[in-house]
Design a protein around this motif. Structure first.
Motif, PDB file in Angstrom:
ATOM      1  N   GLU A  64     -13.453  -5.029   1.714  1.00 15.06           N
ATOM      2  CA  GLU A  64     -12.352  -3.906   2.076  1.00 15.06           C
ATOM      3  C   GLU A  64     -11.218  -3.799   1.061  1.00 15.06           C
ATOM      4  OE1 GLU A  64     -11.238  -3.033   5.904  1.00 15.06           O
ATOM      5  OE2 GLU A  64     -13.050  -3.564   6.835  1.00 15.06           O
ATOM      6  N   GLN A  65     -10.858  -4.979   0.425  1.00 16.43           N
ATOM      7  CA  GLN A  65      -9.764  -5.026  -0.598  1.00 16.43           C
ATOM      8  C   GLN A  65     -10.085  -4.512  -1.754  1.00 16.43           C
ATOM      9  OE1 GLN A  65      -6.866  -6.389   0.170  1.00 16.43           O
ATOM     10  NE2 GLN A  65      -7.436  -7.298   2.426  1.00 16.43           N
ATOM     11  N   ALA A  66     -11.267  -3.968  -2.017  1.00 14.31           N
ATOM     12  CA  ALA A  66     -11.734  -3.361  -3.329  1.00 14.31           C
ATOM     13  C   ALA A  66     -11.079  -2.019  -3.459  1.00 14.31           C
ATOM     14  CB  ALA A  66     -13.090  -3.201  -3.468  1.00 14.31           C
ATOM     15  N   SER A  67     -10.889  -1.631  -2.052  1.00 10.96           N
ATOM     16  CA  SER A  67     -10.270  -0.064  -1.886  1.00 10.96           C
ATOM     17  C   SER A  67      -8.705  -0.133  -2.179  1.00 10.96           C
ATOM     18  CB  SER A  67     -10.689   0.592  -0.686  1.00 10.96           C
ATOM     19  OG  SER A  67     -10.190  -0.050   0.522  1.00 10.96           O
ATOM     20  N   PRO A  68      -8.090   1.087  -2.594  1.00  7.90           N
ATOM     21  CA  PRO A  68      -6.602   0.762  -2.656  1.00  7.90           C
ATOM     22  C   PRO A  68      -5.981   0.302  -1.464  1.00  7.90           C
ATOM     23  CG  PRO A  68      -7.505   3.013  -3.579  1.00  7.90           C
ATOM     24  CD  PRO A  68      -8.666   2.226  -2.947  1.00  7.90           C
ATOM     25  N   VAL A  69      -5.102  -0.500  -1.743  1.00  7.16           N
ATOM     26  CA  VAL A  69      -4.149  -0.930  -0.628  1.00  7.16           C
ATOM     27  C   VAL A  69      -2.761  -0.921  -0.880  1.00  7.16           C
ATOM     28  CG1 VAL A  69      -3.454  -2.981   0.842  1.00  7.16           C
ATOM     29  CG2 VAL A  69      -5.934  -2.975  -0.029  1.00  7.16           C
ATOM     30  N   TYR A  70      -1.917  -0.434   0.288  1.00  6.51           N
ATOM     31  CA  TYR A  70      -0.494  -0.056  -0.059  1.00  6.51           C
ATOM     32  C   TYR A  70       0.254  -1.165   0.474  1.00  6.51           C
ATOM     33  CZ  TYR A  70      -1.900   4.854   0.971  1.00  6.51           C
ATOM     34  OH  TYR A  70      -2.490   6.297   0.928  1.00  6.51           O
ATOM     35  N   HIS A  71       1.252  -1.441  -0.680  1.00  8.78           N
ATOM     36  CA  HIS A  71       2.067  -2.727  -0.426  1.00  8.78           C
ATOM     37  C   HIS A  71       3.377  -2.215  -0.124  1.00  8.78           C
ATOM     38  CE1 HIS A  71      -1.164  -5.596  -1.659  1.00  8.78           C
ATOM     39  NE2 HIS A  71      -1.458  -4.498  -2.573  1.00  8.78           N
ATOM     40  N   HIS A  72       4.095  -2.633   0.896  1.00  7.54           N
ATOM     41  CA  HIS A  72       5.228  -2.215   1.252  1.00  7.54           C
ATOM     42  C   HIS A  72       6.346  -3.462   1.353  1.00  7.54           C
ATOM     43  CE1 HIS A  72       3.897   1.744   2.128  1.00  7.54           C
ATOM     44  NE2 HIS A  72       2.891   1.247   2.813  1.00  7.54           N
ATOM     45  N   THR A  73       7.363  -3.326   0.872  1.00  6.69           N
ATOM     46  CA  THR A  73       8.269  -4.456   0.577  1.00  6.69           C
ATOM     47  C   THR A  73       9.257  -4.669   1.778  1.00  6.69           C
ATOM     48  OG1 THR A  73      10.095  -3.086  -0.641  1.00  6.69           O
ATOM     49  CG2 THR A  73       8.182  -4.603  -2.013  1.00  6.69           C
ATOM     50  N   ALA A  74       9.349  -3.487   2.544  1.00  3.96           N
ATOM     51  CA  ALA A  74      10.189  -3.522   3.660  1.00  3.96           C
ATOM     52  C   ALA A  74       9.893  -2.742   4.943  1.00  3.96           C
ATOM     53  CB  ALA A  74      11.836  -3.327   3.248  1.00  3.96           C
ATOM     54  N   PHE A 264      15.414  10.263   3.277  1.00  3.55           N
ATOM     55  CA  PHE A 264      14.675   9.645   2.382  1.00  3.55           C
ATOM     56  C   PHE A 264      15.813   8.958   1.369  1.00  3.55           C
ATOM     57  CE2 PHE A 264      12.000  13.193   3.261  1.00  3.55           C
ATOM     58  CZ  PHE A 264      10.665  12.678   3.109  1.00  3.55           C
ATOM     59  N   THR A 265      15.642   7.668   0.810  1.00  4.15           N
ATOM     60  CA  THR A 265      16.276   7.119  -0.170  1.00  4.15           C
ATOM     61  C   THR A 265      15.377   6.566  -1.303  1.00  4.15           C
ATOM     62  OG1 THR A 265      15.867   4.897   0.922  1.00  4.15           O
ATOM     63  CG2 THR A 265      17.868   6.216   1.638  1.00  4.15           C
ATOM     64  N   GLU A 266      15.894   5.939  -2.437  1.00  2.00           N
ATOM     65  CA  GLU A 266      15.189   5.582  -3.437  1.00  2.00           C
ATOM     66  C   GLU A 266      14.146   4.304  -2.823  1.00  2.00           C
ATOM     67  OE1 GLU A 266      14.595   6.247  -6.459  1.00  2.00           O
ATOM     68  OE2 GLU A 266      15.661   7.978  -6.018  1.00  2.00           O
ATOM     69  N   GLU A 267      14.622   3.600  -2.117  1.00  4.46           N
ATOM     70  CA  GLU A 267      13.807   2.456  -1.470  1.00  4.46           C
ATOM     71  C   GLU A 267      12.876   2.782  -0.555  1.00  4.46           C
ATOM     72  OE1 GLU A 267      17.709   1.390  -2.939  1.00  4.46           O
ATOM     73  OE2 GLU A 267      17.356   2.737  -1.266  1.00  4.46           O
ATOM     74  N   ASN A 268      12.987   3.979   0.237  1.00  5.60           N
ATOM     75  CA  ASN A 268      12.014   4.083   1.250  1.00  5.60           C
ATOM     76  C   ASN A 268      11.248   5.417   0.952  1.00  5.60           C
ATOM     77  OD1 ASN A 268      13.217   6.594   2.232  1.00  5.60           O
ATOM     78  ND2 ASN A 268      14.351   5.827   3.770  1.00  5.60           N
ATOM     79  N   LYS A 269      11.419   6.285  -0.288  1.00  3.08           N
ATOM     80  CA  LYS A 269      10.818   7.565  -0.147  1.00  3.08           C
ATOM     81  C   LYS A 269       9.158   7.384  -0.556  1.00  3.08           C
ATOM     82  CE  LYS A 269      11.503   7.662  -5.356  1.00  3.08           C
ATOM     83  NZ  LYS A 269      12.186   8.341  -6.242  1.00  3.08           N
ATOM     84  N   GLN A 270       8.740   6.499  -1.159  1.00  2.00           N
ATOM     85  CA  GLN A 270       7.283   6.408  -0.902  1.00  2.00           C
ATOM     86  C   GLN A 270       6.532   6.013   0.291  1.00  2.00           C
ATOM     87  OE1 GLN A 270       5.747   3.449  -3.906  1.00  2.00           O
ATOM     88  NE2 GLN A 270       3.509   3.560  -3.056  1.00  2.00           N
TER      89      GLN A 270
END
Length: 314
Positions: A64-74, A264-270
């Motif tokens: 399943e890792q071949a498909s796009p995975v979201y990475h969130h730092t916080a 929304f902030t620069e850090e969380n908008k995505q």
């Protein structure tokens, strides 16, 4: 066999945290407890529910890792009113987006103030403005002038009287709360339910000091309802789903709007944009079952947004 109930000291040992932290979790409504006399107790099933809710999403198989995975730092910080749909959202997004939501159930007004101060990313609120009789937006318009804000409808909920099975005290309206034989349990100041209750009492000209138990406060719907299921009090004011979960009766009084406010902030908008799209998706709506007491026909509808937030969710 009766289920074991733990003391705060025992819970602290199980989770390897301080007793103070346990009391904070109870106060914020993240861990539900009940009192026996002056002693606080937490049921085993509640510990299991809390542990399950806090679990990190399981690692996916390599295929399943071949498909796009979201990475969130916080993690996303959510503050405000407790609701079973909010708990459901936390679990769903952990699985679908690998996004962790950290909830803090401190009441609608406190949640909105944390958002205003930049100490959370989302507020979960149901605040009735007594002047306009409108939910949520009057408070938002007063607080947020220059920020990038989006308000999404989560659900409409039934609020009313939660009573024992069969309604043995025959409670039907707010005047019944002033009877000498009726014992009430309240919600804390700043809770949206407390706003609605006080607005109703004021409209009927009822003096809160005449209500036995008005000064006794609990921090979430289930905790308040549990006082009735254990025969400690006769009535609480809360949501229908809490009554259903504990097998209690419910007398509907009002329908309220429960909304999520995103800042929304620069850090969380995505992360917030991904979360909003997910909540509007058919897959999330299809995950909702057993929703007696909720109207989710407007779930995902944008109630209000600033110009600066529009481009962030396209």
């Amino acid at each position: 066999m009766e289920e074991k109930a733990y003391t705060p000291d025992e819970v602290a040992q199980i989770f390897q945290i301080s007793k103070h932290t346990v009391y904070e979790l109870i106060k914020r409504g993240e861990l539900q407890a009940f009192k026996i006399g002056n002693k606080m107790r937490i049921e085993h099933a509640e510990l299991e529910r809390y542990k399950e809710n806090m679990k990190a999403p399981a690692k996916k198989p390599a295929a399943e890792q071949a498909s796009p995975v979201y990475h969130h730092t916080a993690p996303i910080r959510l503050a405000g009113s407790h609701d079973f749909l909010v708990e459901h959202i936390s679990k769903q997004v952990a699985s679908a987006l690998s996004l962790q939501i950290q909830p803090s159930y401190i009441g609608s007004l406190e949640g909105l103030m944390l958002l205003y101060r930049g100490q959370s990313d989302i507020a979960a609120i149901h605040l009735l403005d007594p002047t306009s009789q409108e939910y949520n937006l009057p408070f938002i318009h007063q607080l947020f002038i220059y920020e990038s804000i989006l308000v999404m409808r989560l659900a409409a909920r039934e609020q009313g009287f939660i009573v024992a099975k069969g309604n043995p005290k025959g409670i039907q309206d707010f005047h019944d709360l002033t009877r000498k034989d009726v014992h009430f349990i309240n919600r804390q100041k700043g809770a949206g339910t407390r706003f609605l209750l006080d607005s109703k009492l004021s409209s009927y000209g009822i003096d809160p000091s005449k209500i036995f138990g008005y000064g006794n406060e609990e921090w979430n719907h289930l905790s308040a309802a549990s006082y009735i299921s254990r025969g400690i009090v006769d009535v609480a004011f809360g949501i229908q789903s809490a009554a259903i979960q504990l097998g209690l009766d419910f007398i509907p009084v009002a329908k309220e709007n429960f909304d999520l406010v995103f800042r929304f902030t620069e850090e969380n908008k995505q992360s917030l944009a991904e979360l909003i799209r997910f909540l509007q998706s058919a897959s999330f709506k299809n995950s909702l079952t057993n929703l007696e007491g909720y109207d989710v026909s407007d779930l995902g509808k944008i109630i209000y947004q600033t110009t600066t937030s529009e481009e962030l969710i396209l």
